[in-house]
Write a protein that holds these residues in place. Structure first.
Motif, PDB file in Angstrom:
ATOM      1  N   GLU A 113      15.851  -9.562  20.163  1.00 42.31           N
ATOM      2  CA  GLU A 113      15.093  -8.290  18.499  1.00 42.31           C
ATOM      3  C   GLU A 113      16.215  -7.141  18.515  1.00 42.31           C
ATOM      4  OE1 GLU A 113      11.491  -5.623  18.401  1.00 42.31           O
ATOM      5  OE2 GLU A 113      11.768  -6.818  20.797  1.00 42.31           O
ATOM      6  N   GLU A 173      19.010  -8.384  16.402  1.00 42.03           N
ATOM      7  CA  GLU A 173      18.872  -9.430  15.134  1.00 42.03           C
ATOM      8  C   GLU A 173      18.140  -7.962  14.555  1.00 42.03           C
ATOM      9  OE1 GLU A 173      15.027 -10.668  13.911  1.00 42.03           O
ATOM     10  OE2 GLU A 173      15.743 -11.927  15.333  1.00 42.03           O
ATOM     11  N   LYS A 174      17.996  -6.883  14.639  1.00 44.53           N
ATOM     12  CA  LYS A 174      17.415  -5.633  13.655  1.00 44.53           C
ATOM     13  C   LYS A 174      19.301  -4.910  13.365  1.00 44.53           C
ATOM     14  CE  LYS A 174      15.180  -1.397  14.572  1.00 44.53           C
ATOM     15  NZ  LYS A 174      13.737  -0.736  14.689  1.00 44.53           N
ATOM     16  N   GLU A 220      21.014  -7.078  10.953  1.00 44.80           N
ATOM     17  CA  GLU A 220      20.089  -6.645   9.275  1.00 44.80           C
ATOM     18  C   GLU A 220      20.586  -4.765   9.165  1.00 44.80           C
ATOM     19  OE1 GLU A 220      18.107  -7.948   6.367  1.00 44.80           O
ATOM     20  OE2 GLU A 220      18.589  -9.056   8.116  1.00 44.80           O
ATOM     21  N   LEU A 221      20.408  -4.244   9.654  1.00 48.49           N
ATOM     22  CA  LEU A 221      20.885  -2.738   9.212  1.00 48.49           C
ATOM     23  C   LEU A 221      21.963  -3.264   8.986  1.00 48.49           C
ATOM     24  CD1 LEU A 221      18.249  -0.885  11.696  1.00 48.49           C
ATOM     25  CD2 LEU A 221      17.743  -1.281   8.842  1.00 48.49           C
TER      26      LEU A 221
END
Length: 103
Positions: free
Chosen positions: A17, A20-21, A24-25
């Motif tokens: 998780e 993935e975050k 994306e950021l």
């Protein structure tokens, strides 16, 4: 209010998780700062930083250290640009007794 900062402790349980975050950021951040901790920071007196070190000398010393010790922890700070109307910049202050004000 607007979320200005967040912290995430990453463990084996939430690694997917968090990765993935982070991915994306990274697409929208203005710049990234990172820090890492290793199992050691110098081998002997020859890897001590010295005032007269050139960039190349310092790099060679730290390269030797990095080749010897293991990486233990990495921290990332991702900075995003945000338009904030004049007069709305949140400021927090701590008093000497630890109380927060503003924000």
């Amino acid at each position: 209010g607007r979320l200005l900062a967040s912290r995430m402790d990453v463990t084996k349980d939430n690694f997917a998780e968090a990765a993935e975050k982070l991915e994306e950021l990274l697409k929208t951040c203005k710049f990234v700062a990172f820090d890492e901790e290793m199992t050691g920071i110098r081998l002997d007196y020859t890897t001590e930083p010295a005032f007269g070190d050139t960039v190349d000398m310092r790099y060679a010393k730290m390269k030797r250290v990095a080749e010897h010790f293991m990486l233990m922890q990495v921290g990332f700070c991702l900075f995003h640009e945000e338009e904030i109307p004049a007069g709305e910049l949140p400021v927090k202050r701590k008093t000497p007794d630890g109380e927060e004000s503003g924000g």
